[in-house]
Design a protein around this motif. Structure first.
Motif, PDB file in Angstrom:
ATOM      1  N   ASN A 165       0.822  -1.216   0.000  1.00 52.10           N
ATOM      2  CA  ASN A 165       0.000   0.000   0.000  1.00 52.10           C
ATOM      3  C   ASN A 165       0.854   1.263   0.000  1.00 52.10           C
TER       4      ASN A 165
ATOM      5  N   ILE B 265     -10.222  -7.164  15.692  1.00 51.63           N
ATOM      6  CA  ILE B 265     -10.149  -5.813  15.127  1.00 51.63           C
ATOM      7  C   ILE B 265      -8.764  -5.242  15.421  1.00 51.63           C
TER       8      ILE B 265
ATOM      9  N   SER C 186      -6.099  -2.249  15.712  1.00 52.48           N
ATOM     10  CA  SER C 186      -6.053  -0.809  16.001  1.00 52.48           C
ATOM     11  C   SER C 186      -4.603  -0.367  16.064  1.00 52.48           C
TER      12      SER C 186
ATOM     13  N   SER D 206      -0.937   8.664   8.527  1.00 52.51           N
ATOM     14  CA  SER D 206      -2.243   8.434   7.899  1.00 52.51           C
ATOM     15  C   SER D 206      -2.131   7.397   6.780  1.00 52.51           C
TER      16      SER D 206
ATOM     17  N   THR E 183      -2.107   4.073   8.519  1.00 54.17           N
ATOM     18  CA  THR E 183      -3.451   3.758   9.006  1.00 54.17           C
ATOM     19  C   THR E 183      -4.348   3.281   7.875  1.00 54.17           C
ATOM     20  N   SER E 184      -4.296   3.951   6.746  1.00 57.43           N
ATOM     21  CA  SER E 184      -5.145   3.546   5.615  1.00 57.43           C
ATOM     22  C   SER E 184      -4.698   2.210   5.023  1.00 57.43           C
ATOM     23  N   SER E 185      -3.402   1.912   5.114  1.00 55.19           N
ATOM     24  CA  SER E 185      -2.940   0.617   4.593  1.00 55.19           C
ATOM     25  C   SER E 185      -3.459  -0.543   5.437  1.00 55.19           C
ATOM     26  N   LEU E 186      -3.725  -0.299   6.710  1.00 54.96           N
ATOM     27  CA  LEU E 186      -4.249  -1.368   7.576  1.00 54.96           C
ATOM     28  C   LEU E 186      -5.707  -1.702   7.262  1.00 54.96           C
ATOM     29  N   ASP E 187      -6.391  -0.777   6.587  1.00 54.03           N
ATOM     30  CA  ASP E 187      -7.796  -1.016   6.236  1.00 54.03           C
ATOM     31  C   ASP E 187      -7.953  -2.114   5.190  1.00 54.03           C
ATOM     32  N   SER E 188      -6.909  -2.386   4.431  1.00 53.07           N
ATOM     33  CA  SER E 188      -7.019  -3.378   3.364  1.00 53.07           C
ATOM     34  C   SER E 188      -6.573  -4.781   3.804  1.00 53.07           C
TER      35      SER E 188
ATOM     36  N   LYS F 216      -9.361 -10.613   6.902  1.00 52.87           N
ATOM     37  CA  LYS F 216      -9.925 -10.882   8.229  1.00 52.87           C
ATOM     38  C   LYS F 216      -8.852 -11.450   9.151  1.00 52.87           C
TER      39      LYS F 216
END
Length: 167
Positions: A84, A111, A113, A132, A135-140, A143
């Motif tokens: 990412n 989850i 964090s 940031s 942080t956004s790379s962790l969204d992808s 599960k």
């Protein structure tokens, strides 16, 4: 005379045996322990820093050992973050070669964090949006299955080093 000596001897033996029997009863009493005392003993012996199974992704479940599953989890996490970050357009005035330490937590429900990011001041000056971006790379991430301790899902914290090289 012979009879009185044995009577005296028998009295002393009886007294000594009676004395020993009276005071040795403590060895035969059952020690009662409360459930609270047992719990406190278990908590002292419990290793809170180790889990039975590390958090994992579905693709890491096929690994043969606990250590290989941990390594698979860390590699997958590092690869997702790196991929990412490579997609981002980062322009710098001077070359950046830094190792960023990411501290994150995985809850009992899986989850993830972000808790803290340790970044060198030069890297932060050259890439002010690095936190940031991380942080956004962790969204992808796929599960996450939480860590297990004695069959229970538990919260865990990890530190992960990520190498940043921008020319």
């Amino acid at each position: 005379m012979y009879i009185s000596l044995s009577d005296e001897f028998m009295k002393r033996i009886s007294f000594i045996l009676g004395f020993l029997l009276l005071f040795s009863c403590n060895y035969f009493t059952a020690k009662k322990t409360s459930s609270e005392a047992i719990l406190n003993e278990e908590l002292k012996a419990f290793n809170w820093n180790e889990v039975d199974d590390y958090p994992s992704f579905a693709l890491c479940d096929t690994a043969a050992s606990k250590e290989l599953r941990k390594q698979c989890f860390q590699n997958t996490l590092t690869n997702v973050i790196t991929d990412n970050l490579q997609k981002e357009t980062i322009i710098v005035k001077q070359d950046v070669n830094d190792t960023i330490t990411i501290k994150f937590q995985i809850s009992e429900t899986g989850i993830l964090s972000l808790i803290d990011v340790t970044v060198d001041s030069i890297t932060l000056q050259e890439i002010p949006d690095i936190k940031s971006m991380l942080t956004s790379s962790l969204d992808s991430l796929p599960k996450i299955y939480p860590a297990l301790k004695r069959g229970q899902q538990v919260k865990t914290e990890f530190r992960l080093p990520v190498v940043i090289q921008v020319n």
